[in-house]
Scaffold this active site. Structure first.
Site, PDB file in Angstrom:
ATOM      1  N   ASP A   8      -5.645   8.396   1.407  1.00 45.05           N
ATOM      2  CA  ASP A   8      -6.739   7.681   0.758  1.00 45.05           C
ATOM      3  C   ASP A   8      -7.958   8.598   0.719  1.00 45.05           C
ATOM      4  O   ASP A   8      -8.430   9.070   1.759  1.00 45.05           O
ATOM      5  CB  ASP A   8      -7.074   6.396   1.521  1.00 45.05           C
ATOM      6  N   ASP A 126      -2.618  -6.171  -5.005  1.00 49.03           N
ATOM      7  CA  ASP A 126      -3.260  -6.278  -3.702  1.00 49.03           C
ATOM      8  C   ASP A 126      -3.537  -7.749  -3.422  1.00 49.03           C
ATOM      9  O   ASP A 126      -4.092  -8.449  -4.272  1.00 49.03           O
ATOM     10  CB  ASP A 126      -4.563  -5.497  -3.684  1.00 49.03           C
TER      11      ASP A 126
END
Length: 235
Positions: A8, A126
């Protein structure tokens, strides 16, 4: 089932956040390219790269991503909201491109980009509980994840990446019940993410029929033995 380390990107660094909250950054490593080399040396064949700055409108890590995708099986996401961005990432060498916010909010666009690049686009769903969230996990929709899967049933997607945001980075285990429901409902391979803490978590996900699992915090904090995981769940 494959195990895939997460990289990330935030402000040029490799980070891990708790619950997707920017103020709850727990891990920061200054050289994402070195991190990627480390995961490959540990035996992982695939990587999952997310541009958190692009996802949240804070900036871009495009130059880093261009280097990370060279000569490797890398799926890339974060702020990919037009067809040109998908095409550019694939041309750079990304194996698959992950689309989230616009893919959820604009069904016609998702269909167009999936059909333009069959088998190369992954839809990111998500979720908090069962509700889909978008815009870097900042906006909660009224859309249930199973309803979203029903909506994309006819599309030639490479897969769907479901992240249990309510467990992300907390090292408390994953939502096996969620993934069992998702796998049963999904027309395409399911990639699980969020909360994976132990090898038993991965085995539980494997038992649901998940195609792959993205792992972050547990690898970065040493809770998981990276070479052992790469051997048991080769990617």
């Amino acid at each position: 089932m494959k195990a895939i380390p997460a990289i990330d990107l935030r402000e040029g660094a490799c980070v891990q956040l708790v619950g997707g909250a920017y103020e709850a950054e727990r891990v920061r490593l200054p050289d994402p390219l070195d991190v990627a080399r480390g995961w490959r040396e540990a035996g992982f064949g695939s990587l999952h790269v997310v541009d958190l700055d692009a996802a949240t409108g804070r900036g871009s890590n495009a130059a880093l991503i261009e280097q990370l995708v060279r000569g490797a099986d890398v799926q890339v996401g974060g702020g990919v909201r037009d067809e040109a961005a998908v095409a550019r990432l694939l041309a750079l060498g990304a194996a698959r491109v992950v689309v989230g916010t616009r893919g959820v909010e604009d069904a016609a666009w998702l269909e167009a980009v999936a059909r333009a690049h069959p088998g190369r686009v992954v839809l990111a769903a998500d979720v908090k509980g069962r509700a889909v969230v978008t815009r870097g996990w900042a906006a909660t929709t009224t859309l249930d994840v199973l309803a979203l899967l029903a909506r994309v049933r006819a599309l030639p997607l490479a897969g769907v990446l479901v992240t249990a945001v309510h467990l992300e980075g907390q090292l408390q285990g994953t939502d096996v019940g969620l993934f069992r429901e998702v796998v049963a409902a999904s027309p395409v391979p399911v990639i699980a993410s969020g909360g994976v803490t132990t090898a038993d978590d991965l085995r539980a996900l494997q038992s649901t029929g998940c195609h792959a699992a993205v792992i972050g915090m547990a690898l970065y904090t040493g809770r998981l033995d990276a070479p052992a995981i790469a051997r048991e769940f080769p990617s």
